[in-house]
Design a protein around this motif. Structure first.
Motif, PDB file in Angstrom:
ATOM      1  N   LYS A 477       0.826  -1.207   0.000  1.00 51.40           N
ATOM      2  CA  LYS A 477       0.000   0.000   0.000  1.00 51.40           C
ATOM      3  C   LYS A 477       0.862   1.259   0.000  1.00 51.40           C
ATOM      4  CE  LYS A 477      -2.294  -1.442   3.627  1.00 51.40           C
ATOM      5  NZ  LYS A 477      -1.796  -2.817   3.791  1.00 51.40           N
ATOM      6  N   TYR A 480       4.283   2.005  -3.679  1.00 55.05           N
ATOM      7  CA  TYR A 480       4.323   2.803  -4.908  1.00 55.05           C
ATOM      8  C   TYR A 480       4.308   4.301  -4.619  1.00 55.05           C
ATOM      9  CZ  TYR A 480       3.662  -1.805  -6.729  1.00 55.05           C
ATOM     10  OH  TYR A 480       3.851  -3.130  -6.994  1.00 55.05           O
TER      11      TYR A 480
ATOM     12  N   ARG B  44      -7.328  -1.254  -0.961  1.00 55.87           N
ATOM     13  CA  ARG B  44      -6.136  -0.528  -1.394  1.00 55.87           C
ATOM     14  C   ARG B  44      -5.082  -1.518  -1.872  1.00 55.87           C
ATOM     15  NH1 ARG B  44      -3.850   2.612   3.323  1.00 55.87           N
ATOM     16  NH2 ARG B  44      -2.370   3.388   1.797  1.00 55.87           N
ATOM     17  N   ARG B  45      -4.923  -2.565  -1.087  1.00 53.34           N
ATOM     18  CA  ARG B  45      -3.909  -3.537  -1.453  1.00 53.34           C
ATOM     19  C   ARG B  45      -4.256  -4.244  -2.761  1.00 53.34           C
ATOM     20  NH1 ARG B  45      -3.955  -8.521   1.430  1.00 53.34           N
ATOM     21  NH2 ARG B  45      -5.304  -8.824  -0.351  1.00 53.34           N
ATOM     22  N   ALA B  48      -3.626  -1.776  -5.580  1.00 54.88           N
ATOM     23  CA  ALA B  48      -2.201  -1.458  -5.740  1.00 54.88           C
ATOM     24  C   ALA B  48      -1.466  -2.609  -6.412  1.00 54.88           C
ATOM     25  CB  ALA B  48      -1.565  -1.143  -4.390  1.00 54.88           C
ATOM     26  N   HIS B  52       0.090  -1.478  -9.702  1.00 56.20           N
ATOM     27  CA  HIS B  52       1.440  -1.087  -9.264  1.00 56.20           C
ATOM     28  C   HIS B  52       1.483   0.425  -9.055  1.00 56.20           C
ATOM     29  CE1 HIS B  52       3.564  -4.995 -10.233  1.00 56.20           C
ATOM     30  NE2 HIS B  52       2.354  -5.168 -10.704  1.00 56.20           N
ATOM     31  N   GLU B  53       0.488   0.929  -8.412  1.00 62.02           N
ATOM     32  CA  GLU B  53       0.350   2.370  -8.173  1.00 62.02           C
ATOM     33  C   GLU B  53      -0.187   2.565  -6.756  1.00 62.02           C
ATOM     34  OE1 GLU B  53       0.610   5.352 -10.200  1.00 62.02           O
ATOM     35  OE2 GLU B  53       1.869   4.016 -11.352  1.00 62.02           O
ATOM     36  N   PRO B  54       0.092   3.727  -6.165  1.00 67.46           N
ATOM     37  CA  PRO B  54      -0.506   3.990  -4.854  1.00 67.46           C
ATOM     38  C   PRO B  54      -2.006   4.220  -4.983  1.00 67.46           C
ATOM     39  CG  PRO B  54       0.757   5.891  -5.594  1.00 67.46           C
ATOM     40  CD  PRO B  54       0.968   4.820  -6.610  1.00 67.46           C
TER      41      PRO B  54
END
Lengths: 566, 456
Positions: A477, A480, B44-45, B48, B52-54
């Motif tokens: 989380k 990135y 969120r996990r 992500a 591969h992004e916040p």
């Protein structure tokens, strides 16, 4: 545990200033609350930290829920048990094989880690109750897989609509003739996944452990608690332990089989890797069966060596102590030259750690071995004892949230209680062997470094800006966000699909992965040539001349030379 | 097949995840999940790992006390703290199983907060997304609709004059559904090519796939401006890529009913027929010929279809994932002469079964990949096409898996796959054909030997 030699002192003022800045952005009440969760390590021992308290709503936390701690962390890795999530589809999906717990069974058909089993509750189940559906799902799981055991984990709505999962488990256990356990681990319980660990510990202790006796010829029987075989860590540890002549009765719960857990009470010693998630079990087994526990740390070469020596000292057999030294020497000879090669491209840098409830401690030591200084270390869901050591336990007052999680009243088992001589334990403790004790993260944290509980998203970003670490270790989380800030990030929950990192051979893989993080040429191309500022070119060239040491690292800031601790 | 009571290995997600997808499409917008913090953390996990992004999602972090006495106070606190930390333009407040079962009145809290907290000038959009009432795609559509219900009007300068004919800068609302960031960039480029202003509702091209920049930003740049929602009622038309999703949740239908904006509900522009129809609709607004670049790409797709028919014809592909995407890929594969004997999706509300008239197809509408496994055990399959949940079946049966859809957790670049338009279809046909080509080139001689030489 005797603290590892402290790394070079980090600048206390930088940390203090960063903290001040962070707190100033909060509403007054929030600032007051958060300030108790942040410690800048000073010379004085006994600094206090607030932990295991409610998350502030609206602040992005990395914390999960009770269900995640119960099903996701502790119960889920049991490989030959079918784990049923009683709830709508999301919870079961999101906790499906995401922690990378490895497992292998002799009979492939009794391997259930690749499955997500959910009652997939619909509107009508919420309105009219989901017990019937759960019962049918348990029966179906049994029909399909004929497992030795089934677990039921409750999700948020279950507790509110009043489904009695315990009653269903009881009925099904009777009807199917296999172990069926149910956990009331609704997501809203407690303040984080930590509550779920406790609930899972209680259930396994009550219903599984101690249900099968076995005599072991091997005098050196142990359990490894709080090791979840992420990326195969447990297998590397097992390799070393078995080579030394130990018999691992059970793992809790990485690569764990139900039958092994039933027999866990027959072991002579419990090794505790993750203190946070499994200390309840270690304490309860001590009370009921008299089995002492030993805090171990298999992350890093020094820690692994020390742990093996501690275990050998506990059993005290000369032959075992001698063999331990031989194996340590042989293993170290094999790996240290490789690690040294990697260390050359790693040392002199700094790291921020924010993982779990025990990992930050474990990893700050391995980073020290690699010549990397920890500038911040924190936990998502730890309690005060994980930071400050178990000596503070009497000071921790139960609050409304912790009172909701049942504390079992455990008494010595009239037949199976076999305590270890108190003098022997005291003697070992005096020699620095951490039997029945844990000193926490604090002692091995470098002076000047920050210790932060439940670091949130905003704080993470501010701290990175201010502390300017070369590496940030957390989970996916944060990963990135951090990389977008130009800093390599390593996931210490899932190991970025790498591993194992534990034991001797794992330390090599870890060193390699950290080396990669710093030395990938990709970091060099961040600034396009048409935007290059002349002074940065000069700095880079200077550094490259010095052996390309800072070829990786962080291009967004100056990278001052740091003194290397070795 | 035997009757199932549990869903084993699902290929669909829960409703609030769709709300996050929708919210990510708007500028400086956060989703606040009203419930246990585990929901936000898990989602969120999950996101992500795919992009591969916040991915930022806020939670009201309810605990046991709130579960009993109501979580409205927590929600208020969460709203205040969120606004204080981030410079936001909108917050989507999505409910979860927990807050819905408690029965919290989010709408009332929002009204309270909007009135009582000075500085809370940004719109707070409430959407009901308990997972037991629908899937993630429903969460997406409901959220876009809720945002429009709250904000949409005819506030664009042209509309104020009350005459669409004199619009200076006419535009079309496009509600893209659950596509990839690369797809969204394609839509915008198409708009430029055609000279039509596309208002994407929303546009998560950048927020889910941001480029590396030399200065870090707390919130990723990008997303459609909130004004797109405000002026949605002044559009020439709304095109929404939703056919198998029920009309009741449709934002396009809502805009039609309220503002008389013509609604076009179409399948994702995947496959020759669907892209053609999409272009046809666009030409009605443009009134000129389609530019050469587009017809060239159409020609390339036809070329590829001709080239690949020899490996694709009569091959059997099993599709799984979001039902709207399954529907589009099904239509596309049928254009190539492939067969799709089994379709797996988990949205109970989906009309996929009704839309597909072909006989002999097995619909697994529980979204259970385990049921698919049972089905594969007794049926012939050549290809698995869907998200990475197919990976274990691929290994088990030795079947090739073409990864498309959401989530793709075991590969890179999920956000950069182009799936729509003639070009997206080209990439689909090449990737599909290459799955078979690889197999042919690796095993042709062995199979020849087995069939002709060793038998003798």
């Amino acid at each position: 545990m005797e603290p590892i030699k402290q790394a070079a002192r980090v600048d206390r003022e930088v940390g203090k200033k960063a903290v001040k800045e962070i707190l100033s952005a909060y509403p007054a009440k929030v600032a007051k609350n958060r300030s108790t969760h942040i410690v800048v390590k000073g010379k004085n021992k006994g600094q206090k930290i607030a932990a295991n308290t409610r998350t502030i709503p609206g602040i992005i936390t990395n914390r999960g829920c009770c269900y995640a701690g119960c099903k996701g962390v502790v119960i889920g890795p049991i490989k030959d048990m079918v784990h049923i999530t009683h709830g709508p589809i999301g919870c079961g999906y999101y906790s499906w094989a995401t922690r990378r717990n490895q497992g292998m069974t002799a009979n492939k058909k009794q391997m259930f880690l690749p499955y997500s089993f959910s009652t997939d509750m619909q509107d009508s189940d919420i309105v009219f109750g989901g017990e019937k559906k759960l019962e049918l799902a348990v029966k179906e799981a049994y029909e399909l897989f004929k497992p030795k055991a089934i677990s039921i984990s409750a999700t948020c709505p279950v507790g509110l609509i009043g489904d009695d999962v315990q009653a269903v488990a009881g009925r099904m256990q009777k009807e199917l003739g296999i172990t069926v356990i149910a956990m009331n681990c609704e997501g809203y319980k407690g303040v984080s996944q930590s509550a779920g660990h406790h609930i899972a510990n209680n259930k396994l202790f009550q219903e599984v452990i101690g249900t099968e006796d076995r005599e072991y010829k091997n005098p050196f029987t142990i359990n490894l608690l709080g090791e979840y075989n992420i990326g195969g860590d447990g297998w590397e540890i097992k390799r070393i332990l078995e080579e030394l002549g130990y018999e691992v009765v059970s793992f809790l719960t990485g690569d764990a089989g139900v039958d092994d857990i039933r027999r866990a009470h027959n072991a002579k010693l419990n090794l505790v890797q993750c203190h946070r998630s499994i200390n309840y079990m270690a304490e309860m087994m001590k009370k009921k069966y008299g089995i002492p526990w030993l805090k171990v740390n298999f992350i890093g070469v020094n820690n692994t060596s020390r742990t093996l020596r501690d275990v050998a000292k506990f059993f005290g057999a000369q032959e075992l102590i001698k063999r331990t030294e031989e194996v340590i020497e042989r293993e170290r000879k094999e790996i240290e030259p490789v690690i040294d090669t990697f260390r050359k491209g790693i040392k002199g840098r700094t790291v921020m750690l924010f993982v779990g409830g025990s990992r930050s401690h474990h990893y700050q030591d391995i980073f020290y071995e690699l010549g990397v200084e920890t500038v911040m270390s924190g936990y998502e869901f730890a309690h005060r004892d994980d930071y400050e050591g178990r000596r503070v336990l009497p000071e921790i007052k139960p609050d409304a949230d912790s009172k909701n999680i049942e504390e079992l009243n455990v008494q010595p088992d009239p037949e199976k209680y076999r305590p270890v001589d108190g003098e022997k334990i005291a003697g070992l403790q005096q020699k620095g062997v951490p039997v029945n004790d844990y000193a926490g993260l604090y002692p091995s944290l470098p002076e000047g470094a920050l210790m932060i509980d439940d670091l949130n998203h905003y704080e993470t970003e501010k701290l990175i800006e201010r502390l300017k670490p070369d590496l940030f270790c957390s989970g996916i989380k944060d990963k990135y966000v951090v990389q977008k800030m130009g800093i390599p990030s390593k996931q210490l929950h899932s190991y970025d699909y790498s591993g194992p990192y534990a034991g001797f051979r794992g330390a090599v893989i870890f060193a390699r992965d950290i080396y990669q993080a710093f030395n990938s040429p990709s970091w060099r191309y961040i600034k396009p040539p048409w935007e290059t500022e002349p002074e940065i070119v000069a700095t880079l060239t200077e550094k490259e001349k010095r052996g390309g040491k800072n070829a990786g690292g962080n291009p967004k800031r100056d990278n001052p030379q740091k003194s290397s601790p070795d | 097949m035997p009757e199932h009571y549990a869903t084993v290995n699902p290929c669909y997600h829960c409703m609030p995840l769709g709300a996050i997808f929708a919210a990510k499409g708007f500028e400086k917008t956060l989703t606040l999940l009203h419930g246990s913090q585990g929901c936000a953390t898990y989602m969120r996990r999950h996101l992500a790992r795919h992009f591969h992004e916040p991915v930022d999602v806020v939670s009201s972090s309810l605990n046991e006390k709130d579960a009993i006495y109501g979580g409205e106070e927590n929600l208020k606190k969460a709203l205040r703290n969120t606004c204080k930390q981030y410079n936001l333009q909108m917050i989507i407040v999505a409910s979860t199983c927990l807050s819905e079962t408690i029965g919290d009145d989010i709408g009332a809290v929002i009204k309270d907060v909007e009135k009582g907290v000075p500085g809370m000038a940004i719109p707070l959009v409430s959407v009901s997304t308990p997972s037991y009432q629908g899937s993630f795609s429903r969460g997406y559509w409901k959220t876009i609709k809720a945002a429009l219900e709250k904000l949409s009007g005819k506030s664009s300068p042209c509309a104020q004059e009350g005459d669409k004919g004199r619009v200076e800068k006419p535009f079309i609302n496009i509600i893209p559904g659950l596509v990839t960031p690369q797809d969204l960039r394609w839509f915008l480029r198409l708009g430029e090519l055609l000279g039509i202003d596309f208002h994407l509702l929303g546009n998560y091209a950048n927020t889910f796939d941001a480029p590396w920049e030399t200065s870090f930003k707390l919130m990723p740049e990008g997303g459609s401006p909130i004004s797109y929602l405000r002026e949605a009622g002044a559009a020439l038309a709304t095109i929404e890529f939703s056919v198998v999703h029920p009309e009741a949740d449709s934002p396009a239908v809502f805009l039609q009913q309220k503002f008389d904006v013509p609604a076009f509900r179409m399948p994702y522009p995947v496959g020759l027929d669907a892209v053609d129809k999409f272009m046809k609709v666009l030409t009605t607004f443009r009134g000129e010929k389609i530019p050469g670049e587009i017809t060239e790409n159409r020609g390339r797709l036809l070329d590829a279809m001709a080239d690949a028919h020899k490996v694709l014809f009569a091959k059997k592909a099993v599709l799984f994932g979001e039902s709207e995407y399954v529907f589009s890929v099904y239509r596309t594969l049928r254009e190539w002469g492939m067969e799709c004997p089994a379709l797996v999706y988990g949205e109970r509300e989906s009309l996929l079964k009704e839309e597909i008239k072909e006989k002999g197809i097995t619909f697994i509408d529980s979204g259970s990949m385990f049921e698919l496994k049972e089905w594969i055990n007794c049926n012939e399959v050549d290809l698995l096409l869907g998200s990475s949940v197919g990976a274990s079946l691929s290994l088990e049966f030795g079947l090739p898996l073409l990864r498309r859809g959401f989530p793709i957790h075991d590969r890179f670049g999920a956000g950069r796959v182009l799936t729509v338009g003639y070009e997206g279809t080209l990439s689909l046909i090449d990737d599909t054909a290459n799955m078979f080509a690889a197999e042919i080139h690796a095993s042709f001689r062995r199979k020849l030997k087995e069939s002709y030489l060793w038998k003798v």
